[in-house]
Design a protein around this motif. Structure first.
Motif, PDB file in Angstrom:
ATOM      1  N   VAL A   1       6.422  13.611 -11.602  1.00 43.33           N
ATOM      2  CA  VAL A   1       6.868  12.214 -11.604  1.00 43.33           C
ATOM      3  C   VAL A   1       8.250  12.193 -10.950  1.00 43.33           C
ATOM      4  CG1 VAL A   1       7.318  10.183 -13.026  1.00 43.33           C
ATOM      5  CG2 VAL A   1       5.514  11.786 -13.682  1.00 43.33           C
ATOM      6  N   ASP A   2       8.236  12.254  -9.613  1.00 40.51           N
ATOM      7  CA  ASP A   2       9.487  12.390  -8.870  1.00 40.51           C
ATOM      8  C   ASP A   2       9.685  11.331  -7.802  1.00 40.51           C
ATOM      9  OD1 ASP A   2       7.596  13.161  -7.010  1.00 40.51           O
ATOM     10  OD2 ASP A   2       8.291  15.234  -6.836  1.00 40.51           O
ATOM     11  N   GLY A   3       8.757  10.389  -7.699  1.00 38.93           N
ATOM     12  CA  GLY A   3       8.904   9.314  -6.730  1.00 38.93           C
ATOM     13  C   GLY A   3       8.593   9.695  -5.302  1.00 38.93           C
ATOM     14  N   ALA A   4       8.020  10.891  -5.089  1.00 40.86           N
ATOM     15  CA  ALA A   4       7.666  11.338  -3.737  1.00 40.86           C
ATOM     16  C   ALA A   4       6.160  11.555  -3.663  1.00 40.86           C
ATOM     17  CB  ALA A   4       8.407  12.620  -3.389  1.00 40.86           C
ATOM     18  N   PHE A   5       5.474  10.799  -2.837  1.00 40.31           N
ATOM     19  CA  PHE A   5       4.021  10.836  -2.711  1.00 40.31           C
ATOM     20  C   PHE A   5       3.633  12.013  -1.815  1.00 40.31           C
ATOM     21  CE2 PHE A   5       0.268   7.643  -2.620  1.00 40.31           C
ATOM     22  CZ  PHE A   5      -0.671   8.670  -2.468  1.00 40.31           C
ATOM     23  N   GLY A   6       3.332  13.148  -2.463  1.00 43.66           N
ATOM     24  CA  GLY A   6       2.945  14.336  -1.739  1.00 43.66           C
ATOM     25  C   GLY A   6       1.486  14.668  -1.951  1.00 43.66           C
ATOM     26  N   PRO A   7       1.055  15.862  -1.537  1.00 41.50           N
ATOM     27  CA  PRO A   7      -0.351  16.258  -1.654  1.00 41.50           C
ATOM     28  C   PRO A   7      -0.883  16.255  -3.084  1.00 41.50           C
ATOM     29  CG  PRO A   7       0.817  17.711  -0.139  1.00 41.50           C
ATOM     30  CD  PRO A   7       1.862  16.864  -0.794  1.00 41.50           C
TER      31      PRO A   7
ATOM     32  N   THR B   1       0.828  -1.195   0.000  1.00 40.39           N
ATOM     33  CA  THR B   1       0.000   0.000   0.000  1.00 40.39           C
ATOM     34  C   THR B   1       0.872   1.258   0.000  1.00 40.39           C
ATOM     35  OG1 THR B   1      -1.798  -1.108   1.158  1.00 40.39           O
ATOM     36  CG2 THR B   1      -1.716   1.293   1.336  1.00 40.39           C
ATOM     37  N   LEU B   2       0.464   2.240  -0.810  1.00 36.97           N
ATOM     38  CA  LEU B   2       1.172   3.512  -0.906  1.00 36.97           C
ATOM     39  C   LEU B   2       0.313   4.622  -0.313  1.00 36.97           C
ATOM     40  CD1 LEU B   2       2.432   3.248  -4.622  1.00 36.97           C
ATOM     41  CD2 LEU B   2       3.678   2.626  -2.533  1.00 36.97           C
ATOM     42  N   THR B   3       0.927   5.472   0.465  1.00 39.97           N
ATOM     43  CA  THR B   3       0.232   6.602   1.079  1.00 39.97           C
ATOM     44  C   THR B   3       1.143   7.823   1.025  1.00 39.97           C
ATOM     45  OG1 THR B   3       1.103   6.089   3.287  1.00 39.97           O
ATOM     46  CG2 THR B   3      -1.004   5.086   2.679  1.00 39.97           C
ATOM     47  N   GLN B   4       0.587   8.971   1.405  1.00 40.81           N
ATOM     48  CA  GLN B   4       1.419  10.169   1.465  1.00 40.81           C
ATOM     49  C   GLN B   4       2.639   9.903   2.338  1.00 40.81           C
ATOM     50  OE1 GLN B   4       0.199  14.300   1.535  1.00 40.81           O
ATOM     51  NE2 GLN B   4      -1.951  13.654   1.633  1.00 40.81           N
ATOM     52  N   GLY B   5       3.791  10.297   1.832  1.00 44.21           N
ATOM     53  CA  GLY B   5       5.050  10.040   2.519  1.00 44.21           C
ATOM     54  C   GLY B   5       5.826   8.895   1.922  1.00 44.21           C
ATOM     55  N   SER B   6       5.144   8.033   1.128  1.00 40.70           N
ATOM     56  CA  SER B   6       5.836   6.938   0.455  1.00 40.70           C
ATOM     57  C   SER B   6       6.776   7.511  -0.613  1.00 40.70           C
ATOM     58  CB  SER B   6       4.840   5.995  -0.212  1.00 40.70           C
ATOM     59  OG  SER B   6       4.004   5.368   0.729  1.00 40.70           O
ATOM     60  N   THR B   7       7.843   6.797  -0.879  1.00 41.10           N
ATOM     61  CA  THR B   7       8.794   7.209  -1.910  1.00 41.10           C
ATOM     62  C   THR B   7       9.257   5.986  -2.687  1.00 41.10           C
ATOM     63  OG1 THR B   7      10.687   6.992  -0.407  1.00 41.10           O
ATOM     64  CG2 THR B   7       9.653   9.173  -0.549  1.00 41.10           C
ATOM     65  N   GLY B   8       9.872   6.233  -3.818  1.00 39.81           N
ATOM     66  CA  GLY B   8      10.476   5.149  -4.578  1.00 39.81           C
ATOM     67  C   GLY B   8       9.861   4.903  -5.936  1.00 39.81           C
ATOM     68  N   ALA B   9      10.302   3.810  -6.559  1.00 40.83           N
ATOM     69  CA  ALA B   9       9.916   3.498  -7.936  1.00 40.83           C
ATOM     70  C   ALA B   9       8.417   3.274  -8.083  1.00 40.83           C
ATOM     71  CB  ALA B   9      10.683   2.264  -8.423  1.00 40.83           C
TER      72      ALA B   9
ATOM     73  N   VAL C   1       6.030   4.690  -6.421  1.00 40.23           N
ATOM     74  CA  VAL C   1       5.374   6.000  -6.425  1.00 40.23           C
ATOM     75  C   VAL C   1       5.561   6.672  -7.780  1.00 40.23           C
ATOM     76  CG1 VAL C   1       5.320   8.296  -5.382  1.00 40.23           C
ATOM     77  CG2 VAL C   1       5.622   6.287  -3.931  1.00 40.23           C
ATOM     78  N   THR C   2       6.742   6.540  -8.360  1.00 40.79           N
ATOM     79  CA  THR C   2       6.974   7.073  -9.699  1.00 40.79           C
ATOM     80  C   THR C   2       5.976   6.482 -10.685  1.00 40.79           C
ATOM     81  OG1 THR C   2       9.335   7.415  -9.277  1.00 40.79           O
ATOM     82  CG2 THR C   2       8.649   7.272 -11.578  1.00 40.79           C
ATOM     83  N   GLU C   3       5.795   5.168 -10.623  1.00 41.40           N
ATOM     84  CA  GLU C   3       4.851   4.514 -11.530  1.00 41.40           C
ATOM     85  C   GLU C   3       3.429   4.973 -11.255  1.00 41.40           C
ATOM     86  OE1 GLU C   3       3.514   2.308 -14.683  1.00 41.40           O
ATOM     87  OE2 GLU C   3       5.577   2.837 -14.147  1.00 41.40           O
ATOM     88  N   LEU C   4       3.079   5.131 -10.006  1.00 42.57           N
ATOM     89  CA  LEU C   4       1.762   5.649  -9.653  1.00 42.57           C
ATOM     90  C   LEU C   4       1.550   7.029 -10.267  1.00 42.57           C
ATOM     91  CD1 LEU C   4      -0.866   5.802  -7.936  1.00 42.57           C
ATOM     92  CD2 LEU C   4       0.565   6.700  -6.075  1.00 42.57           C
ATOM     93  N   GLN C   5       2.538   7.883 -10.162  1.00 41.45           N
ATOM     94  CA  GLN C   5       2.416   9.241 -10.688  1.00 41.45           C
ATOM     95  C   GLN C   5       2.232   9.249 -12.203  1.00 41.45           C
ATOM     96  OE1 GLN C   5       6.074  10.504  -8.821  1.00 41.45           O
ATOM     97  NE2 GLN C   5       4.997  11.650  -7.219  1.00 41.45           N
ATOM     98  N   VAL C   6       2.881   8.322 -12.895  1.00 40.69           N
ATOM     99  CA  VAL C   6       2.660   8.183 -14.333  1.00 40.69           C
ATOM    100  C   VAL C   6       1.202   7.843 -14.604  1.00 40.69           C
ATOM    101  CG1 VAL C   6       3.141   6.710 -16.339  1.00 40.69           C
ATOM    102  CG2 VAL C   6       5.033   7.543 -14.917  1.00 40.69           C
ATOM    103  N   ARG C   7       0.657   6.919 -13.821  1.00 39.66           N
ATOM    104  CA  ARG C   7      -0.678   6.389 -14.102  1.00 39.66           C
ATOM    105  C   ARG C   7      -1.811   7.321 -13.698  1.00 39.66           C
ATOM    106  NH1 ARG C   7      -0.450  -0.135 -14.094  1.00 39.66           N
ATOM    107  NH2 ARG C   7       1.720  -0.336 -14.781  1.00 39.66           N
ATOM    108  N   VAL C   8      -1.559   8.224 -12.769  1.00 36.23           N
ATOM    109  CA  VAL C   8      -2.609   9.182 -12.391  1.00 36.23           C
ATOM    110  C   VAL C   8      -2.305  10.576 -12.923  1.00 36.23           C
ATOM    111  CG1 VAL C   8      -3.255   7.876 -10.333  1.00 36.23           C
ATOM    112  CG2 VAL C   8      -1.575   9.732 -10.127  1.00 36.23           C
TER     113      VAL C   8
END
Length: 256
Positions: free
Chosen positions: A79-85, A47-55, A57-64
């Protein structure tokens, strides 16, 4: 008379049908994707939540990436691998659109919905890589970056177009022009630094929608380049997200 059995539908066809009648998460469950999904689907580490980092999260950012805003806004999902607001807000819009619990948390149901938009070759359920090939037969070669980079840029573009398609009422999207080799781009009078030559742009038509309507939807999808809506297609690109020399906002007709 001998009848040759017709082959069953492939995964792309099944997903297209399922996504047309139910939420993506429900489709994933109905198709047996569950939490594991096919081997070709992205394997989320948890599970990914705010504060998560890494590859992941990068993939998540691409998809959303196409869920950058709720209304016309010159913003995009970094698309920076940092799950922020910003990422969390995009996730919530995605969850709302697909009938999921709107909590900004990327758990099994949201991951299944994201994976249901993925095809086995890395493209997305409603778009083929071939739709974006240069019209001179160069495929993804001969551009201003390597063919490998073009293909990855196109993959990211596809997810934004999936969002545009969803927001447009799941109407079919036709890609008139995707990637262009530098030679083909020159032959059609394109600028030498055209975003098409990097694979971060496309010219699209959405069935049943005016170009103005498509422009307005694109204003919410994280596109930083929008050509005029006075023509019969809509140009969209992501020039602000890439180091290709055109890192500025260009909405030719402003906010429509």
């Amino acid at each position: 008379m001998t009848t040759t059995p017709r082959p069953g539908p492939d995964r792309r066809t099944v997903l297209r049908r399922a996504l047309g009648v139910t939420a993506a998460a429900g489709a994933a469950g109905a198709l047996g994707l569950g939490l594991s999904a096919p081997a070709s689907a992205y394997s989320w580490p948890g599970t990914l939540t705010q504060g998560s980092t890494g590859a992941a999260v990068t993939e998540l950012q691409v998809r959303v990436g196409g869920w950058a805003a709720a209304s016309a806004s010159q913003t995009y999902v970094a698309v920076d691998g940092a799950f922020g607001p910003g990422t969390a807000a995009a996730v919530k819009r995605f969850q709302t659109a697909y009938g999921l619990a709107v909590d900004g948390i990327v758990g099994p149901a949201t991951q299944a919905a994201l994976n249901a938009l993925e095809s086995s070759d890395g493209s997305t359920v409603h778009f083929e890589f071939s739709e974006f090939h240069s019209h001179d037969g160069a495929g993804f070669g001969g551009g201003n970056v390597s063919a490998t980079q073009v293909k990855e840029n196109i993959r990211r573009l596809m997810y934004k177009l999936e969002a545009l398609r969803k927001k447009g009422g799941n109407r079919a999207v036709t890609v008139n022009s995707g990637f262009r080799s530098t030679s083909y781009n020159a032959s059609v009078g394109g600028a030498s630094n055209s975003m098409h030559t990097y694979g971060v742009a496309s010219d699209v038509v959405v069935s049943g929608l005016s170009t103005l309507s498509v422009y307005r939807i694109a204003e919410t999808c994280g596109f930083s380049g929008l050509e005029t809506y006075s023509v019969s297609w809509q140009h969209v690109d992501s020039r602000m997200q890439y180091p290709y020399g055109s890192q500025f906002w260009w909405w030719e007709d402003g906010v429509a």
